[in-house]
Design an enzyme around this catalytic site. Structure first.
Site, mmCIF file in Angstrom:
data_model
loop_
_atom_site.group_PDB
_atom_site.id
_atom_site.type_symbol
_atom_site.label_atom_id
_atom_site.label_comp_id
_atom_site.label_asym_id
_atom_site.label_seq_id
_atom_site.Cartn_x
_atom_site.Cartn_y
_atom_site.Cartn_z
ATOM 1 N N GLU A 134 1.294 -1.202 -0.057
ATOM 2 C CA GLU A 134 0.380 -0.094 -0.175
ATOM 3 C C GLU A 134 0.994 1.599 -0.320
ATOM 4 O O GLU A 134 1.477 1.535 1.163
ATOM 5 C CB GLU A 134 -1.226 0.158 1.374
ATOM 6 N N GLU A 139 -2.283 11.698 3.427
ATOM 7 C CA GLU A 139 -3.470 11.553 4.174
ATOM 8 C C GLU A 139 -3.664 12.584 5.083
ATOM 9 O O GLU A 139 -1.987 13.127 5.486
ATOM 10 C CB GLU A 139 -3.063 10.044 4.475
#
Ligand SMILES: [Ca+2]
Ligand SMILES: [Ca+2]
Length: 377
Positions: A134, A139
Site C-alpha cells: 500500500e 493522508e
C-alpha cells in the site's frame, strides 16, 4: 489508509538528492471536467474495512463541481451508520507499475475527517493486505496542518511493516500531492517539494510488492482508528475537492527537429539555390562534399533522420556523421526523382548522443540537392 500504524519503521531516510533528469509522459488522467471518468469504481459499505470508520460509503457522495471531483462527508443516517462519504478506486480498470501519480487536492481539515489519496497493489485480491503493498500518497486527519506519505507492506516474518513521513502544509488550500515511483525508490512530493523517500531496490526489506502494478484510490473517512471518534458534526458537510488525478510514466519525450539545409554551420563544395518548395535548398553536392549543422539532441537514443532530396539521375549516397568524420552514424541512398527540383524524402535510423553537437552529411556519392533534414523519435 488501511490498518494504519502510527509508528514509522526505522528504514533509512535519504533526503535532498538532486532530482534526476526525467521525461514523464502522461499515460492516464481524470480532469473531472463535467463528469467522473469511467475508470472509477465506487466502493459501497460501512466501517472502512478494518479502520473502524464511522461512515457508510456511497457513490452519491461523489459529485462534480466546477471541474472538481467533490467527495462530501455528511452527517446522515444510512445503512446503520450515522455518516456517509465516498470511496472510489481504479481496481480492475486501471493500474500501473511505476510512474508519477499526482492529484491536485483541497481538503476540509474538519475534526473527524480522514481524507486519503493512495494506492493498493493489484495482488490484494489474491495475497491480501499487507502482502499486496500500500502506498499512501497523501493522508491528513482532523484539523491538522500536516500531511503524511506512507507505505505498508508485509515483513519477512509475516507482520505488517510500514514507513512514513510528514510535512506541514495548508491543507485547506489546493496542493499537488505526488509520488514518483520506480524500481529503486518511492518519493513523496507536495507542490514539487520532496519530503519522503523509501528504497525498494531488489525488494530490499521484503518490499517486493512494490515491483508490481498498483491501482488508485480516493476517499474521505469519517472517524476511525487514526483520527479518533470525535466528529465535529456542526462542520459537516465537509468537502474534499480533487481538481485532477494524473498518472505519468517515464518515456522518451517526442522529438522533432527540422533543420533547413541552407542553415549550415560549415560546408565544403556546395551552394544554395532557390527551392521550388520555398526558401532555399543546398545544391551542387558532389562526391566528398560535406555540410555541417548545429543541433541539440535532448536525449541519447535512436532517431529517424529524414532528408528532403531531389536528384535528376539518382545514385547519390548521404552519409551522416559527427562533424569531422567520426563516428559515422549511417548512410542512405538518394533515388532518382527526375528533376533537380522534384522532391522526395528518404530516411534512416541512427543512434545519436545527447547534447549540443555538430552533425554532418558527407556525400559518399554526389548528384542530389537537400532542402531540409528532420530528426524525430
Ligand atoms: Ca479539473
Ligand atoms: Ca531549405
Amino acid at each position: 489508509m488501511k490498518f494504519r500504524h502510527l509508528l514509522a519503521s526505522a528504514a533509512a531516510l535519504i533526503l535532498g538528492q538532486a532530482a534526476q533528469a526525467q521525461s514523464w509522459q502522461l499515460v492516464w488522467s481524470d480532469e473531472f471536467n463535467g463528469s467522473i471518468g469511467p475508470d472509477w469504481v465506487f466502493e459501497t459499505g460501512g466501517g472502512g474495512w478494518g479502520n473502524n470508520e464511522l461512515e457508510y460509503y456511497r457513490k452519491e457522495n461523489a459529485t462534480i463541481e466546477n471541474g472538481n471531483l467533490v467527495i462530501t462527508a455528511k452527517r446522515e443516517d444510512y445503512g446503520g451508520y450515522h455518516y456517509t462519504s465516498a470511496r472510489m478506486k481504479t481496481q480492475g480498470t486501471r493500474s500501473w507499475k511505476y510512474g508519477r501519480m499526482e492529484a491536485r487536492i483541497k481538503l476540509p481539515a474538519v475534526q473527524g475527517t480522514w481524507p486519503g489519496w493512495w494506492m493498493l497493489g493489484n495482488s490484494i485480491s489474491s495475497v491480501g493486505w499487507p502482502a499486496s503493498g500500500e502506498t499512501d500518497i497523501m493522508e491528513q486527519i482532523n484539523t491538522a496542518g500536516t500531511v503524511y506519505g506512507s507505505v505498508h507492506w508485509q515483513a519477512a516474518n509475516g507482520s505488517q511493516a510500514d514507513y512514513s513521513n510528514s510535512i506541514g502544509t495548508t491543507p485547506t488550500d489546493y496542493h499537488v500531492y505526488a509520488v514518483e515511483w520506480d524500481q529503486d525508490y518511492i518519493k513523496w512530493f507536495v507542490d514539487g517539494t520532496q519530503y519522503n523517500q523509501f528504497q525498494i531496490t531488489n525488494g530490499a526489506g521484503n518490499t517486493q510488492a512494490f515491483q508490481n502494478p498498483f491501482f488508485l484510490l480516493l476517499n474521505m473517512a469519517v472517524g476511525g482508528n487514526w483520527p479518533g471518534f470525535t466528529i465535529n458534526d456542526a462542520a459537516l458537510p465537509a468537502k474534499m475537492y480533487v481538481d485532477y488525478v494524473r498518472v505519468y510514466q517515464k518515456g522518451a519525450a517526442p522529438v522533432s527537429i527540422q533543420i533547413e539545409a541552407e542553415n549550415w554551420a560549415a560546408m565544403s563544395g556546395v551552394q544554395t539555390e532557390a527551392c521550388s518548395e520555398g526558401g532555399l535548398d543546398v545544391g551542387w553536392i558532389d562526391t566528398n562534399d560535406w555540410i555541417v549543422w548545429n543541433v541539440n539532441i535532448p536525449v541519447a537514443g535512436t532517431y529517424t533522420v529524414s532528408y528532403r532530396v531531389a536528384s535528376l539521375n539518382g545514385g547519390g549516397v548521404i552519409q551522416l556523421e559527427k562533424a569531422g568524420g567520426s563516428p559515422v552514424y549511417g548512410s542512405v541512398s538518394v533515388p532518382r526523382t527526375g528533376g533537380w527540383q522534384t522532391w522526395t524524402t528518404v530516411s534512416h535510423q541512427v543512434t545519436l548522443p545527447a547534447g549540443q553537437q555538430q552533425i554532418a552529411v558527407k556525400a559518399l556519392a554526389g548528384g542530389y540537392n537537400i532542402n531540409w533534414l528532420k530528426i524525430t523519435n
